[in-house]
Design a protein around this motif. Structure first.
Motif, PDB file in Angstrom:
ATOM      1  N   LEU A 213       0.821  -1.220   0.000  1.00 23.90           N
ATOM      2  CA  LEU A 213       0.000   0.000   0.000  1.00 23.90           C
ATOM      3  C   LEU A 213       0.853   1.268   0.000  1.00 23.90           C
ATOM      4  O   LEU A 213       1.824   1.377   0.759  1.00 23.90           O
ATOM      5  N   SER A 214       0.483   2.226  -0.853  1.00 21.56           N
ATOM      6  CA  SER A 214       1.169   3.512  -0.909  1.00 21.56           C
ATOM      7  C   SER A 214       0.255   4.543  -1.548  1.00 21.56           C
ATOM      8  O   SER A 214      -0.414   4.257  -2.541  1.00 21.56           O
ATOM      9  N   ALA A 215       0.232   5.753  -0.968  1.00 15.05           N
ATOM     10  CA  ALA A 215      -0.535   6.848  -1.577  1.00 15.05           C
ATOM     11  C   ALA A 215       0.279   7.473  -2.709  1.00 15.05           C
ATOM     12  O   ALA A 215      -0.252   7.834  -3.758  1.00 15.05           O
ATOM     13  N   GLU A 216       1.585   7.618  -2.481  1.00 19.32           N
ATOM     14  CA  GLU A 216       2.485   8.144  -3.517  1.00 19.32           C
ATOM     15  C   GLU A 216       3.928   7.917  -3.072  1.00 19.32           C
ATOM     16  O   GLU A 216       4.200   7.655  -1.900  1.00 19.32           O
ATOM     17  N   ALA A 217       4.855   8.020  -4.042  1.00 19.94           N
ATOM     18  CA  ALA A 217       6.281   7.866  -3.750  1.00 19.94           C
ATOM     19  C   ALA A 217       6.996   9.161  -4.120  1.00 19.94           C
ATOM     20  O   ALA A 217       6.908   9.614  -5.265  1.00 19.94           O
ATOM     21  N   LEU A 218       7.668   9.764  -3.154  1.00 20.28           N
ATOM     22  CA  LEU A 218       8.360  11.043  -3.368  1.00 20.28           C
ATOM     23  C   LEU A 218       9.803  10.948  -2.880  1.00 20.28           C
ATOM     24  O   LEU A 218      10.095  10.184  -1.946  1.00 20.28           O
ATOM     25  N   THR A 219      10.684  11.727  -3.485  1.00 16.23           N
ATOM     26  CA  THR A 219      12.037  11.837  -2.940  1.00 16.23           C
ATOM     27  C   THR A 219      11.970  12.712  -1.683  1.00 16.23           C
ATOM     28  O   THR A 219      10.990  13.449  -1.477  1.00 16.23           O
ATOM     29  N   ILE A 220      13.013  12.646  -0.867  1.00 18.90           N
ATOM     30  CA  ILE A 220      13.028  13.471   0.354  1.00 18.90           C
ATOM     31  C   ILE A 220      12.971  14.955  -0.014  1.00 18.90           C
ATOM     32  O   ILE A 220      12.314  15.750   0.668  1.00 18.90           O
ATOM     33  N   GLN A 221      13.617  15.333  -1.122  1.00 22.44           N
ATOM     34  CA  GLN A 221      13.552  16.736  -1.566  1.00 22.44           C
ATOM     35  C   GLN A 221      12.108  17.127  -1.911  1.00 22.44           C
ATOM     36  O   GLN A 221      11.660  18.227  -1.595  1.00 22.44           O
ATOM     37  N   GLN A 222      11.365  16.189  -2.529  1.00 25.59           N
ATOM     38  CA  GLN A 222       9.950  16.480  -2.864  1.00 25.59           C
ATOM     39  C   GLN A 222       9.104  16.601  -1.590  1.00 25.59           C
ATOM     40  O   GLN A 222       8.236  17.469  -1.502  1.00 25.59           O
ATOM     41  N   TYR A 223       9.364  15.739  -0.615  1.00 30.79           N
ATOM     42  CA  TYR A 223       8.674  15.875   0.682  1.00 30.79           C
ATOM     43  C   TYR A 223       8.992  17.248   1.281  1.00 30.79           C
ATOM     44  O   TYR A 223       8.103  17.949   1.774  1.00 30.79           O
ATOM     45  N   ALA A 224      10.279  17.628   1.222  1.00 37.10           N
ATOM     46  CA  ALA A 224      10.717  18.920   1.779  1.00 37.10           C
ATOM     47  C   ALA A 224      10.053  20.087   1.039  1.00 37.10           C
ATOM     48  O   ALA A 224       9.607  21.059   1.667  1.00 37.10           O
ATOM     49  N   ASP A 225       9.955  19.977  -0.296  1.00 34.57           N
ATOM     50  CA  ASP A 225       9.335  21.048  -1.092  1.00 34.57           C
ATOM     51  C   ASP A 225       7.870  21.252  -0.713  1.00 34.57           C
ATOM     52  O   ASP A 225       7.396  22.386  -0.606  1.00 34.57           O
ATOM     53  N   ILE A 226       7.160  20.145  -0.504  1.00 33.85           N
ATOM     54  CA  ILE A 226       5.739  20.231  -0.130  1.00 33.85           C
ATOM     55  C   ILE A 226       5.603  20.864   1.259  1.00 33.85           C
ATOM     56  O   ILE A 226       4.752  21.736   1.482  1.00 33.85           O
ATOM     57  N   LEU A 227       6.457  20.457   2.185  1.00 29.56           N
ATOM     58  CA  LEU A 227       6.433  21.053   3.530  1.00 29.56           C
ATOM     59  C   LEU A 227       6.737  22.552   3.461  1.00 29.56           C
ATOM     60  O   LEU A 227       6.069  23.359   4.107  1.00 29.56           O
ATOM     61  N   SER A 228       7.742  22.923   2.645  1.00 24.78           N
ATOM     62  CA  SER A 228       8.113  24.342   2.496  1.00 24.78           C
ATOM     63  C   SER A 228       6.936  25.159   1.995  1.00 24.78           C
ATOM     64  O   SER A 228       6.596  26.213   2.539  1.00 24.78           O
ATOM     65  N   LYS A 229       6.313  24.642   0.930  1.00 21.19           N
ATOM     66  CA  LYS A 229       5.214  25.368   0.280  1.00 21.19           C
ATOM     67  C   LYS A 229       4.017  25.514   1.226  1.00 21.19           C
ATOM     68  O   LYS A 229       3.409  26.576   1.336  1.00 21.19           O
ATOM     69  N   THR A 230       3.684  24.420   1.922  1.00 23.27           N
ATOM     70  CA  THR A 230       2.487  24.430   2.774  1.00 23.27           C
ATOM     71  C   THR A 230       2.711  25.237   4.052  1.00 23.27           C
ATOM     72  O   THR A 230       1.815  25.941   4.512  1.00 23.27           O
ATOM     73  N   LEU A 231       3.923  25.128   4.627  1.00 19.56           N
ATOM     74  CA  LEU A 231       4.170  25.751   5.930  1.00 19.56           C
ATOM     75  C   LEU A 231       4.821  27.130   5.815  1.00 19.56           C
ATOM     76  O   LEU A 231       4.968  27.831   6.821  1.00 19.56           O
ATOM     77  N   GLY A 232       5.245  27.473   4.597  1.00 11.23           N
ATOM     78  CA  GLY A 232       5.886  28.779   4.410  1.00 11.23           C
ATOM     79  C   GLY A 232       7.248  28.867   5.078  1.00 11.23           C
ATOM     80  O   GLY A 232       7.661  29.929   5.555  1.00 11.23           O
ATOM     81  N   LYS A 233       7.959  27.749   5.146  1.00  8.72           N
ATOM     82  CA  LYS A 233       9.302  27.705   5.746  1.00  8.72           C
ATOM     83  C   LYS A 233      10.282  27.175   4.698  1.00  8.72           C
ATOM     84  O   LYS A 233       9.882  26.484   3.767  1.00  8.72           O
ATOM     85  N   ASP A 234      11.563  27.477   4.890  1.00  8.42           N
ATOM     86  CA  ASP A 234      12.599  26.958   3.988  1.00  8.42           C
ATOM     87  C   ASP A 234      13.051  25.595   4.517  1.00  8.42           C
ATOM     88  O   ASP A 234      13.807  25.501   5.484  1.00  8.42           O
ATOM     89  N   ILE A 235      12.528  24.538   3.894  1.00  5.62           N
ATOM     90  CA  ILE A 235      12.831  23.168   4.347  1.00  5.62           C
ATOM     91  C   ILE A 235      13.546  22.427   3.221  1.00  5.62           C
ATOM     92  O   ILE A 235      13.103  22.447   2.072  1.00  5.62           O
ATOM     93  N   ARG A 236      14.667  21.781   3.551  1.00  2.00           N
ATOM     94  CA  ARG A 236      15.483  21.107   2.535  1.00  2.00           C
ATOM     95  C   ARG A 236      15.817  19.685   2.953  1.00  2.00           C
ATOM     96  O   ARG A 236      15.787  19.351   4.143  1.00  2.00           O
ATOM     97  N   ASP A 237      16.171  18.889   1.954  1.00  2.26           N
ATOM     98  CA  ASP A 237      16.714  17.553   2.219  1.00  2.26           C
ATOM     99  C   ASP A 237      18.107  17.735   2.820  1.00  2.26           C
ATOM    100  O   ASP A 237      18.961  18.410   2.232  1.00  2.26           O
ATOM    101  N   ALA A 238      18.348  17.143   3.988  1.00  3.73           N
ATOM    102  CA  ALA A 238      19.672  17.265   4.628  1.00  3.73           C
ATOM    103  C   ALA A 238      20.747  16.490   3.870  1.00  3.73           C
ATOM    104  O   ALA A 238      21.936  16.646   4.140  1.00  3.73           O
ATOM    105  N   LYS A 239      20.309  15.640   2.945  1.00  8.33           N
ATOM    106  CA  LYS A 239      21.222  14.795   2.147  1.00  8.33           C
ATOM    107  C   LYS A 239      22.159  13.971   3.050  1.00  8.33           C
ATOM    108  O   LYS A 239      23.354  13.839   2.790  1.00  8.33           O
ATOM    109  N   ILE A 240      21.583  13.451   4.102  1.00  6.69           N
ATOM    110  CA  ILE A 240      22.356  12.653   5.056  1.00  6.69           C
ATOM    111  C   ILE A 240      22.597  11.247   4.490  1.00  6.69           C
ATOM    112  O   ILE A 240      21.704  10.665   3.867  1.00  6.69           O
TER     113      ILE A 240
END
Length: 298
Positions: A213-240
């Motif tokens: 089961l999965s709703a969608e598959a995103l890269t961590i950068q895509q997750y970060a982009d959605i969080l940035s856009k929705t929350l109005g914060k600069d959120i990035r993939d830490a590339k850890i």
């Protein structure tokens, strides 16, 4: 209740079980028997008020499992590795339910399973909270219980707690999840219930199968982009890296790192089928929009 087949839902006051229990109540096709260790709790009381039968059941108490499954058509079974951190105990609990389901002749069990990574990788990788469930899946089928396994993707809910963005000294936020550029499947646990309800309604299609089961598959950068856009914060993939992640030292970090290593192997999660089984399933963007309150302290 007499004229409707009964579905017993383990862990009905928890996240997965609660989602399934609510979906079965809403669907009205089956009657609900909500199983919980504490029948006097608030959540149990809510199900009682909604007309469900609420029954005490403890996976460490075989007699209570036997009693809980008497007279039911089917059951949704979920076990919780994080309760005790023991693969052996989780496998033991799941196999107990399988034995009782076999003995009582249940017609359809939906089990919240996952892959047996240890076996799949020939012992090269162990993910304990997957492997015990994988062992139980195999056991259900080997003894001939009509069972469907649902294998969930990473919970969107984790982004509200464990995987919340962390502020850096430079003033932006990062997501420290070691996936590189490999997309990671995700789903809201609250949306799983409707999927399971649909599976119970179509046993001929799903008995004997494992459904990813999965709703969608995103890269961590895509997750970060959605969080940035929705929350109005600069959120990035830490590339850890996985190695750096493992050195973070929080409780359970090795188990999490093993899970991410397995996610790099792209386990089979069927987005199209998940959407067919629950047409109202939410994207990560919708989920974050609805849960912005969880980020007010960022």
């Amino acid at each position: 209740m007499a004229n409707r087949k009964i579905i017993a839902v383990f862990g009905a006051t928890g996240a997965q079980g609660g989602s399934v229990a609510r979906a079965i109540l809403e669907n009205n096709h089956f009657a609900l028997r909500a199983l919980t260790r504490d029948v006097t709790g608030k959540k149990a009381q809510v199900f009682q008020d909604l007309g469900a039968e609420v029954v005490r059941c403890d996976l460490d108490d075989p007699a209570s499992v036997e009693e809980a499954l008497k007279g039911v058509y089917g059951a949704f079974v979920v076990t919780n590795f994080w309760d005790h951190h023991s693969k052996e105990k989780e496998a033991c609990q799941g196999k107990l339910v399988a034995d009782v389901a076999k003995r009582l002749g249940l017609k359809h069990v939906v089990y919240s399973g996952l892959e047996n990574v240890d076996r799949l990788t020939g012992g090269k990788l162990k993910v304990l909270h997957f492997d015990g469930k994988g062992e139980v899946e195999e056991y259900f089928w080997s003894i001939g219980v009509p069972m469907t396994s649902v294998r969930l993707a990473a919970y969107f809910e984790n982004f509200l707690t464990l995987w919340k963005p962390v502020k850096t000294s430079e003033g932006h936020y990062t997501l420290a999840l070691p996936m590189g550029d490999v997309p990671m499947d995700g789903i809201s646990v609250a949306d799983v219930g409707a999927v399971v309800s649909s599976i119970f309604a179509s046993p001929e299609e799903f008995v004997g199968k494992a459904v990813g089961l999965s709703a969608e598959a995103l890269t961590i950068q895509q997750y970060a982009d959605i969080l940035s856009k929705t929350l109005g914060k600069d959120i990035r993939d830490a590339k850890i890296t996985l190695e750096a992640f493992e050195k973070m030292g929080f409780p359970g970090v090795e188990e999490m790192a093993s899970m991410f290593r397995f996610y790099h192997m792209k386990p089979d999660r069927d987005i199209k089928l998940t959407h067919r089984l629950n047409p109202k399933i939410r994207s990560f963007s919708q989920f974050i929009s609805e849960n912005q309150g969880a980020f007010k302290d960022l």
